[in-house]
Scaffold this active site. Structure first.
Site, mmCIF file in Angstrom:
data_model
loop_
_atom_site.group_PDB
_atom_site.id
_atom_site.type_symbol
_atom_site.label_atom_id
_atom_site.label_comp_id
_atom_site.label_asym_id
_atom_site.label_seq_id
_atom_site.Cartn_x
_atom_site.Cartn_y
_atom_site.Cartn_z
ATOM 1 N N ARG A 93 -80.360 -135.526 -64.216
ATOM 2 C CA ARG A 93 -80.070 -134.529 -63.184
ATOM 3 C C ARG A 93 -79.824 -133.171 -63.851
ATOM 4 N NH1 ARG A 93 -80.672 -133.451 -57.763
ATOM 5 N NH2 ARG A 93 -78.732 -132.862 -56.722
ATOM 6 N N THR A 365 -89.859 -133.201 -53.629
ATOM 7 C CA THR A 365 -89.214 -134.366 -54.264
ATOM 8 C C THR A 365 -90.208 -135.530 -54.203
ATOM 9 O OG1 THR A 365 -87.026 -133.583 -53.724
ATOM 10 C CG2 THR A 365 -87.176 -135.915 -54.230
ATOM 11 N N SER A 436 -76.309 -135.474 -55.400
ATOM 12 C CA SER A 436 -77.677 -135.745 -54.948
ATOM 13 C C SER A 436 -77.682 -136.840 -53.897
ATOM 14 C CB SER A 436 -78.501 -136.198 -56.156
ATOM 15 O OG SER A 436 -79.788 -136.592 -55.765
ATOM 16 N N SER A 437 -78.805 -136.951 -53.179
ATOM 17 C CA SER A 437 -79.005 -138.077 -52.262
ATOM 18 C C SER A 437 -80.094 -139.012 -52.783
ATOM 19 C CB SER A 437 -79.424 -137.574 -50.884
ATOM 20 O OG SER A 437 -78.447 -136.726 -50.357
ATOM 21 N N GLY A 456 -86.831 -136.868 -49.350
ATOM 22 C CA GLY A 456 -86.441 -136.581 -47.966
ATOM 23 C C GLY A 456 -85.060 -135.969 -47.829
ATOM 24 N N GLY A 457 -84.545 -135.353 -48.905
ATOM 25 C CA GLY A 457 -83.267 -134.662 -48.824
ATOM 26 C C GLY A 457 -82.165 -135.586 -48.357
HETATM 27 O O1 DON Z 1 -81.078 -134.392 -54.983
HETATM 28 C C1 DON Z 1 -81.204 -134.276 -53.774
HETATM 29 O O2 DON Z 1 -80.578 -134.934 -52.978
HETATM 30 C C2 DON Z 1 -82.193 -133.274 -53.220
HETATM 31 N N1 DON Z 1 -82.399 -132.213 -54.166
HETATM 32 C C3 DON Z 1 -83.475 -133.976 -52.867
HETATM 33 C C4 DON Z 1 -84.445 -133.070 -52.175
HETATM 34 C C5 DON Z 1 -85.498 -133.773 -51.378
HETATM 35 O O3 DON Z 1 -85.576 -134.978 -51.337
HETATM 36 C C6 DON Z 1 -86.429 -132.919 -50.603
HETATM 37 N N2 DON Z 1 -87.383 -133.733 -49.855
HETATM 38 N N3 DON Z 1 -87.841 -133.512 -48.774
#
Ligand code: DON
Length: 560
Positions: A93, A365, A436-437, A456-457
């Site tokens: 990370r 991502t 993070s997720s 997917g954030g």
């Molecule tokens: O680490 C995280 O949780 C975010 N930076 C992930 C971002 C992400 O999955 C964007 N996708 N749509």
């Protein structure tokens, strides 16, 4: 070799159901891009193991999905070594630069400065992906790093074709990309979104990958590449120093292991919230006989579990090297009991009542899954955060920098680009990893092993949760990756869902229970999964229909 790795946590998990005497006769790779999947398969066929293949796939994705992940970003690689059942999460990370401070994105009035943590050099954390690739190759691989990076270098030199997905995300980030000449020259065409089928070649990136390939860690974090990175960032108002790069360290973390019914679920540890949020949600769900509930009540209960688990994410979670997170309490079955006492089967709980978020889309991502013929496996989720990260490339490096700093809580209660709120635990501090997720995950039962994850954030964790519940119902990866999706993240207090997830009758029933529903207007996620069915000793792999990925299963014959 210098020890660039810190080992965190004393107890590493050992898979419960590892049985080294059975080996798949097959190997599989599932990723978001056919060229990356092929890179992984090629490296396996050259005698590499799943960990070498993971290096190849990560590096190839960094080239052909510049909007999704990259060597200017970071990620988590969940590893399982079949010979001894050893499991670990390699944490690559990004970290906050040493000159970062808690209020760096606030103006004099203490209000967030628009887009400061999203666009440009100041938004970038110190990348972890190059260090992680070096670490994976040296500690777990069979091949030299240079062999596993070869496909990516070739892809960067030859170029890849622009597809619709690229065009959509480049359009979304056109202003940020156009405001930096190096990024503009690589990813746009005279300031415009390139045409379908245009070729994106990345000579500078190929050169940087070659330095990494020759020198390992020092090829990126020291010497000429590091000089150019720091110079470019500083010239554009960023705060990186050479010290930041020199001090970057990969960390090894003990994964979160969850007992859910007959399954062991192995998932990401802090600084990802994924494993803990899954653990809280699954511990709540275990108290219910989901099968016996009607469909609306089942969905309602899953949503209520998500609500409570994401609430705890906002309240308690951050980089455990910096803040004390009550992990043992949060993952205890009795805690789930306590926080679900007020869970009514008939009525939605209001998020306001359990004291404790804007909406973006896109498959920025990336996730991939690998299994080799020996049963070694990798689930990896990698990111540069927003599509095309910060949109900033330091001149002469070809490295598109992340904007992962936005995953910190910039101000308590202020939502980030995924609408997630957080507090002190996830405040910015020099050298700290942002929460993070990303949730690369294994499912282990006596009968089968699953490998899954998705971008997917904030919705990553709920997608993985739905995948686990689907696996529990006996379905295959094809079903896990293509499920209609819904999500609740505590705040905003709504069930977000894909168009068409709920039929009219179901909408009525959920509303009757007091839920608000909000279609996110488009499909989301891009899951790539593998299943090893131990009974038939066969592999299955699937790539989400929403994306343009590829899953390959190959028979490799009698195991040596
Ligand atoms: O680490 C995280 O949780 C975010 N930076 C992930 C971002 C992400 O999955 C964007 N996708 N749509």
């Amino acid at each position: 070799m210098k020890a660039f790795v810190l080992t965190v946590g004393v107890f590493f998990s050992v898979a419960l159901y590892a049985n080294p005497s059975i080996k798949p006769q097959e190997q599989a790779v599932a990723s978001a891009h056919p060229a990356a999947t092929q890179a992984g398969i090629d490296v396996l066929n050259q005698g590499g193991n799943a960990f070498d293949a993971a290096v190849a796939v990560s590096a190839a994705l960094a080239v052909v999905e510049p909007f999704g992940s990259g060597i200017g970003g970071g990620g988590f690689w969940l590893l399982h070594r079949e010979s001894d059942g050893f499991q670990v999460m390699v944490d690559g990370r990004e970290v906050a630069p040493l000159k970062a401070d808690r209020d760096m994105y606030l103006d004099k009035q203490g209000e967030p400065i628009k887009n400061a943590s999203v666009n440009g050099a100041l938004a970038a954390g110190i990348p972890g992906l190059p260090a992680a690739l070096d670490h994976l190759a040296k500690k777990y691989g069979k091949l030299p790093l240079s062999d596993s990076l070869k496909p990516a270098i070739e892809l960067a030199e030859k170029g890849f074709l622009v597809n619709e997905h690229y065009r959509r995300l480049a359009k979304f980030r056109q202003i940020a990309l156009a405001s930096n000449p190096s990024a503009e020259a690589i990813f746009l065409s005279k300031g415009q979104v390139p045409d379908l089928g245009a070729v994106i070649q990345q000579e500078d990136l190929a050169e940087t990958l070659k330095q990494l390939s020759k020198q390992g860690f020092d090829g990126f974090y020291a010497g000429e590449v590091a000089d150019k990175l720091v110079q470019g960032v500083q010239q554009a108002g960023g705060i990186w120093t050479k010290e930041d790069l020199k001090k970057y360290r990969v960390k090894e973390r003990s994964p979160v292991v969850i007992d859910y019914k007959d399954m062991k679920v192995v998932s990401a540890a802090l600084p990802s919230s994924g494993g803990l949020v899954l653990s809280i949600a699954l511990n709540i769900l275990e108290q219910y006989d989901l099968e016996s509930l009607d469909e609306a009540t089942r969905i309602h209960v899953v949503v209520e579990a998500m609500r409570r688990a994401y609430r705890d994410r906002a309240l308690y979670m951050g980089d455990s090297d910096f803040v004390s997170v009550p992990t043992a309490r949060l993952t205890h079955k009795s805690y789930a009991h306590t926080i679900s006492k007020n869970l009514s089967l008939d009525t939605a709980t209001s998020s306001q009542d359990i004291s404790g978020l804007k909406d973006i889309e896109g498959n920025n991502t990336t996730h991939f899954s690998v299994m080799d013929k020996a049963g070694n496996r990798v689930a990896a989720t990698l990111s540069i955060n927003y599509p095309f990260g910060s949109g900033f490339v330091p001149a002469g490096t070809g490295v598109l920098l992340n904007d992962e700093m936005d995953d910190f809580s910039i101000k308590p209660g202020t939502p980030n680009v995924y609408g997630l709120v957080g507090g002190q635990a996830n405040a910015i501090e020099a050298g700290k990893r942002m929460l993070s997720s990303m949730s690369p995950t294994f499912i282990e039962t006596k009968e089968y092993i699953g490998v899954l994850g998705t971008p997917g954030g904030s919705r990553i964790i709920s997608m993985v949760l739905l995948g686990i519940l689907d696996a529990e119902q006996g379905h295959t990866p094809e079903s896990w990756v293509n499920l209609p999706r819904y999500h609740h993240q505590y705040l905003p207090d709504v069930i977000q869902h894909e168009p068409g997830t709920f039929k009219d009758g179901m909408r009525v029933k959920l509303k009757e229970k007091g839920h608000q529903l909000k279609s996110v207007g488009r499909q989301y996620g891009n899951m790539h999964a593998i299943l090893w069915d131990k009974k038939s000793n066969t592999l299955m792999a699937a790539s989400d229909r929403r994306g343009s990925g590829l899953a390959i299963v190959e028979t490799v014959g009698i195991n040596e």
